[in-house]
Design an enzyme around this catalytic site. Sequence first.
Site, PDB file in Angstrom:
ATOM      1  N   CYS A 186      29.460  20.923 -19.773  1.00  0.00           N
ATOM      2  CA  CYS A 186      29.100  19.674 -20.448  1.00  0.00           C
ATOM      3  C   CYS A 186      27.750  19.779 -21.150  1.00  0.00           C
ATOM      4  O   CYS A 186      26.757  20.200 -20.551  1.00  0.00           O
ATOM      5  CB  CYS A 186      29.064  18.539 -19.422  1.00  0.00           C
ATOM      6  N   CYS A 199      27.569  19.509 -14.577  1.00  0.00           N
ATOM      7  CA  CYS A 199      28.863  20.136 -14.873  1.00  0.00           C
ATOM      8  C   CYS A 199      28.611  21.245 -15.891  1.00  0.00           C
ATOM      9  O   CYS A 199      27.956  21.024 -16.910  1.00  0.00           O
ATOM     10  CB  CYS A 199      29.855  19.112 -15.414  1.00  0.00           C
ATOM     11  N   CYS A 201      34.742  14.692 -26.216  1.00  0.00           N
ATOM     12  CA  CYS A 201      34.485  14.685 -24.784  1.00  0.00           C
ATOM     13  C   CYS A 201      33.594  15.856 -24.347  1.00  0.00           C
ATOM     14  O   CYS A 201      33.885  17.008 -24.651  1.00  0.00           O
ATOM     15  CB  CYS A 201      35.830  14.825 -24.099  1.00  0.00           C
TER      16      CYS A 201
HETATM   17  S1  SF4 Z   1      27.763  13.653 -18.264  1.00  0.00           S
HETATM   18 FE1  SF4 Z   1      28.389  15.788 -18.141  1.00  0.00          FE
HETATM   19  S2  SF4 Z   1      27.180  16.618 -16.409  1.00  0.00           S
HETATM   20 FE2  SF4 Z   1      27.155  14.379 -16.228  1.00  0.00          FE
HETATM   21  S3  SF4 Z   1      28.886  13.882 -14.882  1.00  0.00           S
HETATM   22 FE3  SF4 Z   1      29.639  13.701 -17.010  1.00  0.00          FE
HETATM   23  S4  SF4 Z   1      30.529  15.723 -17.427  1.00  0.00           S
HETATM   24 FE4  SF4 Z   1      29.214  15.996 -15.615  1.00  0.00          FE
END
Ligand code: SF4
Length: 349
Positions: A126, A123, A341
């Site tokens: 993230c 993501c 988050c």
């Molecule tokens: S940890 Fe980060 S990269 Fe992995 S699924 Fe969750 S939001 Fe997406």
Amino acid sequence: MIIKNYKNKTVLKGMSLKEIEQWCQSQELSNFRAKQIYQWMYRHGVSEADNMKNLSKDLQKKIDESCVLETLKIEKIDESNTEPTQKILFKTIDNHFIEAVSMLEGNRHTICISSQIGCNVDCDFCATASMGLIRNLMTGEIIDQAIAIRRIVKTPITNVVFMGMGEPFLNYNQVLSAAHILHSHDGFDLGAKRITISTAGIVPKIEKLIEDGYKYKLAISLNATEDDTRQKIMPLNRNWPIKSIIKSASRFAARKGHNVMFEYVLLKGINDTAEDAVRLANLIQGIDSKVNVIPYNETDGKYQRPSTETIEQFLKILNKNKKGFRILVRWSKGEDINAACGQLAVTNI
Ligand code: SF4
């Protein structure tokens, strides 16, 4: 790779009652001993065989010599200056690092725990994604995060969310085994509704959770209302587009007592328009659900949090168009210690 043995020792921490019974049988011990060991490890959080008081000295010695009872060591604890939130950095027995967060709000003590070391879901917003995936956590490592926090923070744990590092559904079996220990009367004795598994949208595993019939709560990171946008910020959308996620979420929530939480991280100029708010309302209308709107916590400057005005406007339109769902706004906790988050990533050791 899942660690079942370490330096010729059996990793007892993380085993289910049935697995401990099998170990006891292999040692010519009764099932009654298995239940005692299970309670010592999970209900009481004991990590030294010497403290398993109702076991014989011989059995304590055997466990001590041949089993691993603790899978993590605390490396560092960061406390927020602005709220009762702590971020705990753990070191695994093979020298990797993971993080968990403890958040207090009145009598509510929510812990956010990790399911993988790093993550490869990628993501774009993230911080964990920058680590890549190192390996799945074993059940004992997931449970040891909760046990360690229970030792550090006096307020009993009331809620557990699998929203730390990693995609829980890419470590389905270990995560579910950990959830069962958290739920078990002889373990943490938490109601199933107090345990939330969060996914970026691995549709076949949402379907599996439905088939398996567990009563744990489900959260889905939706974060966009059109496939093009979602694909840019969550590449796994190529495999499981929004329509398929909504279909599975709807199936999940159609069962009595199973609502879904849709997480929607608001990113400036990406998914925060009035049209997005209307589309979001239309997408999830009729599904027994909550929408958790999370104004983005900035990490590396690539994405920004929308202005307060934009956030309020988005919420107003969402509220005006809502049909059969509830809206929550989560101003994430622990921003000053990168515990909010999407901020968990081991870069500061
Ligand atoms: S940890 Fe980060 S990269 Fe992995 S699924 Fe969750 S939001 Fe997406």
